[in-house]
Design a protein around this motif. Structure first.
Motif, PDB file in Angstrom:
ATOM      1  N   MET A 159       0.859  -1.184   0.000  1.00  0.00           N
ATOM      2  CA  MET A 159       0.000   0.000   0.000  1.00  0.00           C
ATOM      3  C   MET A 159       0.892   1.230   0.000  1.00  0.00           C
ATOM      4  O   MET A 159       1.480   1.591   1.023  1.00  0.00           O
ATOM      5  N   ASN A 162       4.437   1.292   1.829  1.00  0.00           N
ATOM      6  CA  ASN A 162       4.466   0.428   3.004  1.00  0.00           C
ATOM      7  C   ASN A 162       3.897  -0.957   2.717  1.00  0.00           C
ATOM      8  O   ASN A 162       3.195  -1.177   1.734  1.00  0.00           O
ATOM      9  N   TYR A 163       4.223  -1.886   3.609  1.00  0.00           N
ATOM     10  CA  TYR A 163       3.557  -3.186   3.605  1.00  0.00           C
ATOM     11  C   TYR A 163       2.244  -3.049   4.370  1.00  0.00           C
ATOM     12  O   TYR A 163       2.148  -2.308   5.344  1.00  0.00           O
ATOM     13  N   GLN A 164       1.243  -3.795   3.937  1.00  0.00           N
ATOM     14  CA  GLN A 164      -0.037  -3.771   4.635  1.00  0.00           C
ATOM     15  C   GLN A 164      -0.423  -5.194   5.017  1.00  0.00           C
ATOM     16  O   GLN A 164      -0.328  -6.116   4.209  1.00  0.00           O
ATOM     17  N   LYS A 166      -3.482  -7.637   6.679  1.00  0.00           N
ATOM     18  CA  LYS A 166      -4.868  -7.839   7.071  1.00  0.00           C
ATOM     19  C   LYS A 166      -5.039  -9.289   7.509  1.00  0.00           C
ATOM     20  O   LYS A 166      -4.429 -10.192   6.921  1.00  0.00           O
ATOM     21  N   GLN A 179      -0.051  -1.242   8.849  1.00  0.00           N
ATOM     22  CA  GLN A 179       0.883  -0.881   7.797  1.00  0.00           C
ATOM     23  C   GLN A 179       2.272  -0.766   8.411  1.00  0.00           C
ATOM     24  O   GLN A 179       2.445  -0.149   9.470  1.00  0.00           O
ATOM     25  N   GLU A 181       6.411   0.147   7.736  1.00  0.00           N
ATOM     26  CA  GLU A 181       7.369   0.791   6.820  1.00  0.00           C
ATOM     27  C   GLU A 181       8.520  -0.177   6.532  1.00  0.00           C
ATOM     28  O   GLU A 181       8.900  -0.977   7.379  1.00  0.00           O
ATOM     29  N   GLN A 190      -1.685   1.956  12.370  1.00  0.00           N
ATOM     30  CA  GLN A 190      -2.478   0.898  12.997  1.00  0.00           C
ATOM     31  C   GLN A 190      -3.915   1.375  13.084  1.00  0.00           C
ATOM     32  O   GLN A 190      -4.177   2.530  13.411  1.00  0.00           O
TER      33      GLN A 190
END
Length: 262
Positions: A159, A162-164, A166, A179, A181, A190
C-alpha cells in the motif's frame, strides 16, 4: 468550570496517558524511507518487525502535545519518565496534572479540578473503545504492533510505500489493519475499529528517527472516534535520554474527589 469543560479535561488527560513515551533530541536524525520488496511474505514481514524491536531500560524527557476534540484545541508541554515494561510517569508544569501507570494500575490526579482516578485500564479502554493493557499502550508508543501479530495469520499487500497486513479471517465485530514501513519494519499505521459500535482508533506514524542507534517514532498522530465524537492528538518529542536511573514520585493529594466509573 462548567460540566462540559470538566468532561473535556478528563478526556484530554486520559488520551495523553496513552501517548506519553517516545522521543526526539539534538543527536537524532529523521530516517529516510526504504523500498518495499514485493516478494516478502506476511510471515517474513512480521518476523522482521519483531526482530527490530528497540532494547532499552528507561526513557526520560519532555514533549509537546497538541489536542483537539473538534470544538476546542490546546497545546501542552509535559515531562515524562518511563521504565520499560514497568512504569510510565507524567507531570505537567508545577505538577498540576500527574499520572502514574504500571501493568496493574492507571492513576492520575488533576489539581485544576481537585479530582483523581485510581483503578485499572478500564477507564482508558472505555474511552478508546478497545481493550488496553500496559503492553499494548507501550507498543503503541514505540511504533510496535498494538496486537501480537504472531498469534494470527495475515495477508500481505503493498500500500503506497508500506507493507499492509490484514487478517486472513476478518472479524465481524472487530476489524484491524496494520501498515509497516520497509526500512526498519516499524509501524507506519495501525487501525482498530468496531463498525457496529461506530468506534475507530487510528494511529499514524508519519516518520521515524534514530537516536543513539535506536529507531523511534518522530511524529505520531492518534485519532479516536466514538460515534459523533472525535479526538485528535499530535506529539513532538524533545530532550530524550536513555537508561538514566529514575524515580517516580506520585501521591494523590488529600481531599480530592474520586472519578468513579459508571
Amino acid at each position: 468550570m462548567i460540566k462540559g469543560d470538566m468532561i473535556r479535561t478528563r478526556k484530554w488527560f486520559s488520551l495523553i496517558v496513552l501517548i506519553l513515551l517516545v522521543v526526539s533530541c539534538k543527536s537524532s536524525k529523521v530516517l529516510s524511507e526504504g523500498k518495499v520488496d514485493e516478494n516478502l511474505s506476511a510471515k517474513a514481514i512480521i518476523k522482521s518487525h519483531y526482530n527490530n524491536q528497540m532494547q532499552f531500560m528507561t526513557l526520560s524527557g519532555r514533549m509537546k502535545i497538541d489536542y483537539s476534540d473538534g470544538g476546542s484545541a490546546q497545546g501542552f508541554n509535559v515531562s515524562f519518565r518511563m521504565e520499560k515494561d514497568k512504569a510510565v510517569w507524567i507531570s505537567a508544569p508545577l505538577g498540576l496534572v500527574k499520572a502514574y501507570i504500571t501493568p496493574q494500575r492507571v492513576t492520575f490526579y488533576n489539581k485544576l479540578e481537585n479530582e483523581y482516578f485510581d483503578g485499572d485500564f478500564t477507564y482508558l479502554s472505555n474511552l478508546l473503545g478497545t481493550e488496553l493493557d500496559f503492553a499494548k499502550v507501550q507498543n503503541l508508543l514505540l511504533g510496535d504492533a498494538l496486537l501480537d501479530l504472531r498469534e494470527e495469520k495475515y495477508l500481505a499487500d503493498i500500500m503506497g510505500d508500506n507493507y499492509q497486513l490484514k487478517p486472513k479471517k476478518a472479524g465481524d465485530l472487530f476489524k484491524i489493519l496494520f501498515q509497516i514501513e520497509p526500512k526498519n519494519f516499524k509501524m507506519a499505521g495501525q487501525q482498530l475499529s468496531q463498525p457496529w459500535e461506530q468506534r475507530l482508533l487510528e494511529i499514524a506514524y508519519k516518520n521515524y528517527q534514530e537516536i543513539n542507534g535506536r529507531v523511534l517514532p518522530n511524529d505520531i498522530s492518534i485519532v479516536a472516534i466514538d460515534k459523533d465524537k472525535k479526538n485528535t492528538i499530535g506529539i513532538q518529542y524533545k530532550n530524550i535520554e536513555f537508561n538514566k536511573p529514575l524515580n517516580f514520585p506520585y501521591k494523590i493529594p488529600k481531599g480530592f474527589k474520586e472519578i468513579v466509573l459508571k
